[in-house]
Scaffold this motif. Structure first.
Motif, PDB file in Angstrom:
ATOM      1  N   GLY A 183      36.552  35.113  33.975  1.00  0.00           N
ATOM      2  CA  GLY A 183      36.713  35.610  35.352  1.00  0.00           C
ATOM      3  C   GLY A 183      38.175  35.703  35.743  1.00  0.00           C
ATOM      4  O   GLY A 183      38.873  34.697  35.809  1.00  0.00           O
ATOM      5  N   ALA A 184      38.611  36.896  36.034  1.00  0.00           N
ATOM      6  CA  ALA A 184      40.023  37.212  35.978  1.00  0.00           C
ATOM      7  C   ALA A 184      40.863  36.668  37.116  1.00  0.00           C
ATOM      8  O   ALA A 184      42.080  36.730  37.065  1.00  0.00           O
ATOM      9  CB  ALA A 184      40.186  38.715  35.902  1.00  0.00           C
ATOM     10  N   THR A 185      40.265  36.126  38.142  1.00  0.00           N
ATOM     11  CA  THR A 185      41.092  35.871  39.319  1.00  0.00           C
ATOM     12  C   THR A 185      41.842  34.549  39.334  1.00  0.00           C
ATOM     13  O   THR A 185      42.824  34.411  40.026  1.00  0.00           O
ATOM     14  CB  THR A 185      40.237  35.914  40.592  1.00  0.00           C
TER      15      THR A 185
ATOM     16  N   PRO B  30      38.786  44.022  30.602  1.00  0.00           N
ATOM     17  CA  PRO B  30      38.382  45.081  31.523  1.00  0.00           C
ATOM     18  C   PRO B  30      39.584  45.927  31.916  1.00  0.00           C
ATOM     19  O   PRO B  30      40.591  45.403  32.374  1.00  0.00           O
ATOM     20  CB  PRO B  30      37.809  44.328  32.730  1.00  0.00           C
TER      21      PRO B  30
ATOM     22  N   ARG C 132      34.393  49.653  35.332  1.00  0.00           N
ATOM     23  CA  ARG C 132      33.394  48.996  36.163  1.00  0.00           C
ATOM     24  C   ARG C 132      33.960  47.793  36.916  1.00  0.00           C
ATOM     25  O   ARG C 132      33.347  47.288  37.841  1.00  0.00           O
ATOM     26  CB  ARG C 132      32.228  48.480  35.297  1.00  0.00           C
ATOM     27  N   PHE C 133      35.114  47.289  36.486  1.00  0.00           N
ATOM     28  CA  PHE C 133      35.654  46.081  37.103  1.00  0.00           C
ATOM     29  C   PHE C 133      36.889  46.441  37.920  1.00  0.00           C
ATOM     30  O   PHE C 133      37.664  47.298  37.533  1.00  0.00           O
ATOM     31  CB  PHE C 133      35.990  45.053  36.027  1.00  0.00           C
ATOM     32  N   GLY C 134      37.045  45.785  39.042  1.00  0.00           N
ATOM     33  CA  GLY C 134      38.165  46.133  39.916  1.00  0.00           C
ATOM     34  C   GLY C 134      39.459  45.486  39.447  1.00  0.00           C
ATOM     35  O   GLY C 134      39.825  44.425  39.893  1.00  0.00           O
TER      36      GLY C 134
END
Lengths: 373, 373
Positions: B256-258, B281, B286-288
């Motif tokens: 999870g990138a955040t 991604p 599809r991913f922001g």
């Protein structure tokens, strides 16, 4: 879909697109490809995720309940995590909020094996919270940690764990540290007549975890600390399966609370894969956590759920002696109370500090019910 | 402190409290107790984290560079993660943004062993991006997946991986699926004369990973997909150490990138522990994800860093044939280009779709330099 897992996600959207967004999550967490390109009827009927319900939470947040096939999980805890949140963890507005699981999942993963009952019986701790403290800072040599353990155990604390940073470093190798600390705690126990347990921190890959478990057993120990999100869920699961008699206390390192709801990750999921106790950051400590979320976590750990034994919740992260009463008000007596740094800060008289902690817990527990909130 | 790791955190604060907050992170990630209660001089001098610099990023965000002792990491990748972000991951406003590591860390963890060079040589892929696609949806039986693999390999794609959801489920057990798919890809390769590789998804605990690696080898394969955040970093590390000749492609599930900057987690950290390629991604899918962050990730994977071989970046997550040119503009030719669902959606002529993808990549690569941005 037979016996689905119902995963609950919260995300940001507007009313017009919420349903589409939920549908996209259902696809991402199941087949991860355009459904229109799937020809196989069995896949369409029993594998593609299904949106069961989308609710407007207000303020641009929505909640979707999505049915995911248990068959895609199999029996691997890593794959369970992957099915629940793998790619969707990459969306920074989505929180995996909760799950409902079919009974079969409880049978597959098994849950706690020592459990709260086993802990209480080993510790002869009835009618009151279980007390815990830890050994730190990392960097101390085995002898210094053993001295610390003796002083704390002499105060009668139930559980003394390695700090989660105390791993297997050169300044305090596991194989050297564990026998010395175990011996120190035994010595203190003979004096207090309290069956205090030392919990070494088990780290590394599965080979290392097994080697360390052997050392733990050789030293007469029957409990350990494990960081599930650091060793990996599959390794935790193997450890649980191979050691049903060792009490496993889960530590929340790397369980960053914002993207999987704490109650789900540290409550339900850690319980499902077999944590006998779960340490979590409590409200009002060093971590910015809401009290209601902490109570929800404790409920998730303890309330009746499938065929799983309850897990002992241990609120933590900067707790102090002054808060013992309040924590018993909040969590009742079916809880572990943990003082770490605040005990150690009173370093002139560690045994006295530990004893005051133990006494405060006994006092606070008098006449209280099992679970408060 | 000798040879520290410099970890860089970003967090929310006001100007008056930023320094204190940075100090709290330094303590949390090292000794996790009041420094005033530490008597041991060696701990104070070489273990307590040190704030090197705090910078105001504007808008209430600050960045702190904190020196953490390499000695606290030892040689375990799980413990590296714990030292960098264990408890601080529980603060929902803190992002682990970057790290600088001493040369010793590269020696300890070793990095890619096959690397981009090894991949290119095995695939006879020079002067162009490496192409990749995958087998999905999960739920298909081994025969159907093998048919799919044959059709895609017949189009000349370099790498064909299991979808990251295709694990070891009852509908497609690993031991049954891998020989059939490997055989299908070999058959197609004989026709195309392209050395296409099939990458099975290795899942489960270390025992399972080892058993699956044996099956992989028995079927003449030399590459695999692994989900580091799902199997756990220690297991990934063991797999790398025991199989220097197998190309390991890291998948970002649960990354999870955040909370850990993507460039650090999927770029530097996965590279440090030995991923030969890293799927992430991409912007516009599809991913922001922001484009600049993606370029930063690709740089982290490829740029000279310590003694580590570069890792192949593979932008992913809803890419289409139309974007091939743009991706080559962005990433140059030292990249893997990945079409998944968009190839499979053209299910009437999979081989034709795959061949058009391969041709488009070759065309886009003509006359381009090694790395664009």
């Amino acid at each position: 879909m037979r016996d689905p897992i119902l995963a609950c996600y919260r995300f940001s959207a507007d009313a017009a697109s919420a349903e589409t967004r939920a549908q996209a999550i259902a696809v991402e967490q199941s087949v991860e490809m355009p459904v229109s390109a799937i020809r196989d009827r069995a896949v369409l009927e029993s594998i593609v995720g299904e949106v069961v319900e989308v609710a407007d939470l207000g303020g641009g947040r929505f909640e979707a309940r999505i049915a995911l096939a248990s068959a895609t999980v199999g029996a691997d805890a890593g794959q369970l995590l992957n099915v629940l949140f793998g790619n969707t963890s990459l969306h920074d507005d989505v929180v995996l909020h909760d799950m409902e699981a079919p009974a079969g999942l409880a049978q597959t993963f098994g849950g706690p094996t020592v459990g709260i009952g086993g802990l209480r019986s080993r510790l002869a701790a009835r009618g009151r919270p279980i007390t815990m403290t830890n050994l730190k800072p990392q960097g101390l040599a085995p002898g210094a940690l053993a001295d610390l353990a003796f002083a704390l155990a002499a105060g009668g604390v139930d559980l003394i764990k390695d700090d989660h940073g105390v791993a297997d470093q050169r300044f305090s190798p596991f194989a050297e540290r564990v026998p010395r600390i175990a011996e120190a705690v035994r010595k203190a126990s003979r004096r207090t007549r309290a069956p205090t347990r030392y919990l070494p921190n088990l780290t590394g890959d599965l080979d290392a975890l097994r080697a360390k478990t052997r050392i733990l057993r050789e030293n007469g120990l029957d409990a350990a600390l494990v960081l599930p999100m650091v060793v990996g869920l599959p390794a935790f699961q193997a450890l649980r399966r191979e050691n049903p008699d060792i009490a496993l206390v889960a530590h929340p390192a790397m369980a960053g609370a914002t993207r999987i709801a704490p109650a789900l990750l540290m409550g339900r999921l850690f319980r499902l894969i077999g944590a006998d106790a779960t340490v979590f950051p409590n409200a009002g400590g060093r971590f910015g956590v809401a009290r209601e979320e902490c109570l929800r976590l404790a409920r998730a750990a303890r309330e009746p759920w499938l065929s799983l034994a309850p897990t002992l919740p241990i609120p933590s992260g900067g707790m102090t002696l002054e808060r013992v009463g309040e924590m018993v008000d909040d969590y009742g007596i079916e809880v572990g109370l943990f003082l770490g740094g605040s005990l150690l800060a009173a370093s002139a008289d560690l045994t006295g500090s530990a004893a005051r902690f133990v006494a405060a817990v006994a006092e606070a527990a008098k006449g209280r019910g099992q679970i408060a909130r």
